[in-house]
Enzyme design. Structure first.
Site, PDB file in Angstrom:
ATOM      1  N   CYS A   1      -3.300   0.676   6.883  1.00 27.56           N
ATOM      2  CA  CYS A   1      -3.354  -0.162   8.093  1.00 27.56           C
ATOM      3  C   CYS A   1      -3.950   0.568   9.291  1.00 27.56           C
ATOM      4  O   CYS A   1      -4.641  -0.017  10.107  1.00 27.56           O
ATOM      5  CB  CYS A   1      -1.947  -0.635   8.429  1.00 27.56           C
ATOM      6  SG  CYS A   1      -0.777   0.746   8.488  1.00 27.56           S
TER       7      CYS A   1
ATOM      8  N   GLU B   1       4.932  -4.703  11.775  1.00 30.93           N
ATOM      9  CA  GLU B   1       3.906  -3.660  11.564  1.00 30.93           C
ATOM     10  C   GLU B   1       2.741  -4.334  10.869  1.00 30.93           C
ATOM     11  O   GLU B   1       2.814  -4.621   9.671  1.00 30.93           O
ATOM     12  CB  GLU B   1       4.475  -2.533  10.694  1.00 30.93           C
ATOM     13  CG  GLU B   1       5.543  -1.699  11.355  1.00 30.93           C
ATOM     14  CD  GLU B   1       4.976  -0.762  12.421  1.00 30.93           C
ATOM     15  OE1 GLU B   1       3.750  -0.676  12.581  1.00 30.93           O
ATOM     16  OE2 GLU B   1       5.792  -0.117  13.102  1.00 30.93           O
TER      17      GLU B   1
ATOM     18  N   ASN C   1       0.802  -1.235   0.000  1.00 26.11           N
ATOM     19  CA  ASN C   1       0.000   0.000   0.000  1.00 26.11           C
ATOM     20  C   ASN C   1       0.834   1.283   0.000  1.00 26.11           C
ATOM     21  O   ASN C   1       0.422   2.302  -0.537  1.00 26.11           O
ATOM     22  CB  ASN C   1      -1.012  -0.004   1.147  1.00 26.11           C
ATOM     23  CG  ASN C   1      -0.400  -0.299   2.483  1.00 26.11           C
ATOM     24  OD1 ASN C   1       0.751  -0.743   2.564  1.00 26.11           O
ATOM     25  ND2 ASN C   1      -1.122  -0.052   3.548  1.00 26.11           N
TER      26      ASN C   1
ATOM     27  N   GLU D   1       8.257   1.826  14.536  1.00 26.67           N
ATOM     28  CA  GLU D   1       9.056   2.462  13.498  1.00 26.67           C
ATOM     29  C   GLU D   1       8.993   3.962  13.736  1.00 26.67           C
ATOM     30  O   GLU D   1       8.159   4.459  14.492  1.00 26.67           O
ATOM     31  CB  GLU D   1       8.516   2.091  12.111  1.00 26.67           C
ATOM     32  CG  GLU D   1       8.646   0.596  11.867  1.00 26.67           C
ATOM     33  CD  GLU D   1       8.539   0.175  10.425  1.00 26.67           C
ATOM     34  OE1 GLU D   1       7.534   0.487   9.784  1.00 26.67           O
ATOM     35  OE2 GLU D   1       9.479  -0.502   9.948  1.00 26.67           O
TER      36      GLU D   1
HETATM   37  P1  NAD Z   1       0.823  -9.876   3.342  1.00 25.30           P
HETATM   38  O1  NAD Z   1       1.002 -10.336   4.739  1.00 25.30           O
HETATM   39  O2  NAD Z   1       0.025 -10.721   2.427  1.00 25.30           O
HETATM   40  O3  NAD Z   1       2.233  -9.683   2.618  1.00 25.30           O
HETATM   41  C1  NAD Z   1       3.208  -8.822   3.128  1.00 25.30           C
HETATM   42  C2  NAD Z   1       4.573  -9.240   2.618  1.00 25.30           C
HETATM   43  O4  NAD Z   1       4.912 -10.495   3.187  1.00 25.30           O
HETATM   44  C3  NAD Z   1       4.662  -9.415   1.110  1.00 25.30           C
HETATM   45  O5  NAD Z   1       5.904  -8.913   0.681  1.00 25.30           O
HETATM   46  C4  NAD Z   1       4.614 -10.922   0.925  1.00 25.30           C
HETATM   47  O6  NAD Z   1       5.256 -11.379  -0.238  1.00 25.30           O
HETATM   48  C5  NAD Z   1       5.371 -11.374   2.160  1.00 25.30           C
HETATM   49  N1  NAD Z   1       5.103 -12.735   2.617  1.00 25.30           N
HETATM   50  C6  NAD Z   1       3.999 -13.497   2.406  1.00 25.30           C
HETATM   51  N2  NAD Z   1       4.143 -14.692   3.022  1.00 25.30           N
HETATM   52  C7  NAD Z   1       5.347 -14.669   3.629  1.00 25.30           C
HETATM   53  C8  NAD Z   1       6.069 -15.604   4.440  1.00 25.30           C
HETATM   54  N3  NAD Z   1       5.563 -16.807   4.753  1.00 25.30           N
HETATM   55  N4  NAD Z   1       7.273 -15.246   4.905  1.00 25.30           N
HETATM   56  C9  NAD Z   1       7.799 -14.025   4.633  1.00 25.30           C
HETATM   57  N5  NAD Z   1       7.175 -13.118   3.870  1.00 25.30           N
HETATM   58  C10 NAD Z   1       5.956 -13.420   3.376  1.00 25.30           C
HETATM   59  O7  NAD Z   1       0.229  -8.407   3.446  1.00 25.30           O
HETATM   60  P2  NAD Z   1      -0.223  -7.450   2.272  1.00 25.30           P
HETATM   61  O8  NAD Z   1      -1.495  -7.968   1.703  1.00 25.30           O
HETATM   62  O9  NAD Z   1       0.922  -7.214   1.372  1.00 25.30           O
HETATM   63  O10 NAD Z   1      -0.486  -6.092   3.059  1.00 25.30           O
HETATM   64  C11 NAD Z   1      -1.694  -5.790   3.682  1.00 25.30           C
HETATM   65  C12 NAD Z   1      -1.553  -5.933   5.181  1.00 25.30           C
HETATM   66  O11 NAD Z   1      -0.435  -5.160   5.638  1.00 25.30           O
HETATM   67  C13 NAD Z   1      -2.757  -5.362   5.904  1.00 25.30           C
HETATM   68  O12 NAD Z   1      -3.115  -6.237   6.944  1.00 25.30           O
HETATM   69  C14 NAD Z   1      -2.241  -4.043   6.458  1.00 25.30           C
HETATM   70  O13 NAD Z   1      -2.923  -3.591   7.595  1.00 25.30           O
HETATM   71  C15 NAD Z   1      -0.808  -4.372   6.745  1.00 25.30           C
HETATM   72  N6  NAD Z   1       0.010  -3.156   6.807  1.00 25.30           N
HETATM   73  C16 NAD Z   1       0.473  -2.727   8.020  1.00 25.30           C
HETATM   74  C17 NAD Z   1       1.215  -1.547   8.112  1.00 25.30           C
HETATM   75  C18 NAD Z   1       1.727  -1.045   9.440  1.00 25.30           C
HETATM   76  O14 NAD Z   1       2.577  -0.160   9.435  1.00 25.30           O
HETATM   77  N7  NAD Z   1       1.248  -1.539  10.560  1.00 25.30           N
HETATM   78  C19 NAD Z   1       1.490  -0.828   6.958  1.00 25.30           C
HETATM   79  C20 NAD Z   1       1.021  -1.299   5.746  1.00 25.30           C
HETATM   80  C21 NAD Z   1       0.275  -2.470   5.670  1.00 25.30           C
END
Ligand code: NAD
Length: 524
Positions: free
Chosen positions: A315, A281, A184, A494
């Site tokens: 998020c 995060e 995002n 962070e």
């Molecule tokens: P996701 O968990 O599907 O993927 C995040 C990342 O993890 C991607 O790069 C993905 O390739 C990688 N990944 C997937 N499986 C993995 C594994 N087993 N081991 C290591 N890496 C792996 O999340 P998303 O759909 O990309 O993002 C949306 C989520 O992120 C939402 O829940 C949102 O709230 C959260 N988010 C949080 C913050 C924050 O600062 N708290 C910021 C942005 C997004």
């Protein structure tokens, strides 16, 4: 020793810009095409060595067409990048904090000089409106300036002890840090990890989301142009499997992850096996509480910022909007009127306020939450459908910003993170009740309270179980202040100076200035 020091000083002088905060840096051109290669190791764009590996077809959210084709990094490619980052460690940590800080300042200048190009890349990668992408990328420059500026103060401590003895507490880098990001805020997510990690003397391997691979590599070129040595920051591309390989790599000292809760749990498990530190995060389900004395126009503006930026894919969003019963009608009318005025359209148009959802599967998930809300008895006051655009944008998934009324706490749309432009309106009667309901979630990333009563604002802020509370605003996160979650929303922080602890070990050297006092253990 003297020679080594003077060489370092000379190198520093050669690199040093005339002022501490350079306003101008001559950068080599950043890549603005989408042809790759997409990994970045040893100061160069490169492909993973294994040519028969999988290739990800990355779709452009605005059009649904193929933006680029990105080969997945396998174990050998991940190992190559981590080994490279490890080899770069000794020279990088050897630089003084001021030297590293100066390079980060220059990275900020490179970003500002190339803002237009980087913003365009980010818009094509994410589908978000250009005015938002501009703010995101400017915030990356802000972050580099902040950490570049505080660099010389990332110091240790001298602790005086009895009889002239003392302890020195020095900060040391952890080693190679692995970053794994969500889609995002692609560049900002990377920079929030990379800037503080680098200033502390760590080197980095980053894996962006497979849906937004582009600007993590642009960041590598920014750092190159700023003068950061080759190998200090590296990029590997891929999906979850690549992320797992990175998190488990024995030479990785720490994993900094941004993404969903289930993936965060898996990353934590992988890191635990190697006793590695983690920063997580994760997701959120923020409350936005509007008391009757609030300025309603500001509360409505905040509700827009809390729900509709980046197509709701934020998020920290305040998707549970708790409104006091006495103002529910007026607030709802104002919010629906403002929501209807949002303009869905081409992300590159300056007046577009709603761009494209990241991809079809996610859009369908968001729509399924609206369907489930309707089945559970919600009324859709506005939005709720896909908006079909024409011409080249016909293939994009544009969703109408949605306001749901008659929501109750137990509904799926109120319980789970939707990650889309869907507001759930909830009604409350008193402060104690609304605080209990706001906290009744496994998430704890952020929330807000709207009131003109100073004491109530602070009381509610203190009672909310989350890492950030905004009083009379929403979704602002300057680099200067820490950001992160309580409960399932994450581990660690962070931004701010708090993050320095997350990227350093402290080493205590205790110096005894007198004789060893071991009590009765030793008899003359
Ligand atoms: P996701 O968990 O599907 O993927 C995040 C990342 O993890 C991607 O790069 C993905 O390739 C990688 N990944 C997937 N499986 C993995 C594994 N087993 N081991 C290591 N890496 C792996 O999340 P998303 O759909 O990309 O993002 C949306 C989520 O992120 C939402 O829940 C949102 O709230 C959260 N988010 C949080 C913050 C924050 O600062 N708290 C910021 C942005 C997004």
């Amino acid at each position: 020793m003297h020679l080594e020091v003077s060489l370092r000083v000379l190198r520093c002088l050669l690199r040093a810009p005339p002022t501490a905060t350079p306003s101008h840096v001559t950068s080599r051109s950043l890549t603005t095409t989408f042809t790759g290669p997409w990994n970045y190791v040893r100061g160069q764009r490169c492909n993973p060595a294994t040519v028969d590996g999988r290739v990800i077809k990355v779709l452009e959210p605005a059009t649904g067409g193929v933006l680029c084709e990105v080969p997945t990094s396998d174990a050998a490619a991940v190992d190559d990048a981590v080994t490279c980052a490890h080899a770069a460690l000794p020279a990088w940590r050897q630089l003084s904090l001021r030297e590293r800080g100066r390079l980060l300042m220059r990275a900020a200048a490179v970003i500002r000089e190339n803002l237009h190009d980087i913003v365009n890349l980010e818009v094509r990668d994410t589908g978000k409106p250009i005015w938002e992408a501009r703010l995101d990328i400017e915030s990356c420059a802000d972050a580099f300036e902040f950490y570049g500026g505080i660099a010389p103060s990332v110091a240790g401590q001298h602790v005086p002890l009895a009889n002239g003895s003392f302890a020195l507490v020095v900060r040391e880098p952890l080693g190679v840090v692995a970053g794994i990001g969500a889609w995002n805020f692609p560049m900002q997510t990377a920079v929030w990890k990379v800037a503080p990690a680098l200033v502390c003397g760590n080197t980095f391997v980053y894996k962006p989301s497979q849906f937004t691979p582009v600007t993590a590599v642009t960041l590598a070129e920014v750092l190159r142009d700023a003068g950061v040595p080759d190998g200090v920051y590296n990029v590997v591309q891929g999906e979850g499997e690549t992320g797992g390989l990175l998190a488990r790599h024995p030479l990785v000292a720490k994993v900094s992850f941004t993404g969903s809760v289930p993936t965060g749990v898996q990353v934590m498990r992988d890191a635990a096996a190697g006793v590695k530190a983690v920063t997580l995060e994760l997701g959120g389900k923020g409350p936005l509480i509007v008391f009757p004395d609030a300025c309603l126009v500001n509360a409505v503006k905040a509700a827009l910022m809390a729900n509709f930026l980046s197509q709701g894919q934020v998020c920290s969003n305040g998707t549970r909007v708790f409104v006091h019963r006495s103002i529910l009608g007026e607030f709802t009318d104002k919010l629906v009127t403002a929501t209807r005025k949002l303009k869905i359209g081409n992300p590159f148009d300056d007046d577009t306020t709603v761009g494209a959802t990241i991809h079809e599967e996610h859009a369908r998930k968001v729509l399924s939450y609206i369907d489930s809300a309707k089945r559970e008895g919600c009324r859709v006051l506005c939005g709720g459908e896909r908006e079909l655009l024409t011409g080249p944008l016909a293939g994009g998934w544009y969703l109408q910003p949605t306001v749901l009324a008659d929501c109750t706490d137990s509904m799926k749309v109120v319980q789970e993170e939707v990650f889309g432009s869907v507001v759930a309106l909830l009604v409350f009667d008193d402060e104690e009740e609304v605080v209990a309901r706001a906290n009744n979630t496994d998430y704890g990333l952020a929330g807000a309270v709207f009131t003109k009563d100073l004491q109530r604002g602070h009381r509610v802020s203190a009672a909310l179980q989350c890492g950030t509370v905004w009083v009379n605003t929403y979704n602002l996160y300057p680099t200067e202040v820490p950001f992160g979650g309580y409960k399932h929303s994450g581990v660690g922080r962070e931004c701010g100076t708090a993050v320095i602890d997350a990227y350093t070990h402290t080493k205590t050297t205790y110096v005894e200035m007198g004789d060893v006092d071991c009590g009765p253990l030793y008899q003359d």
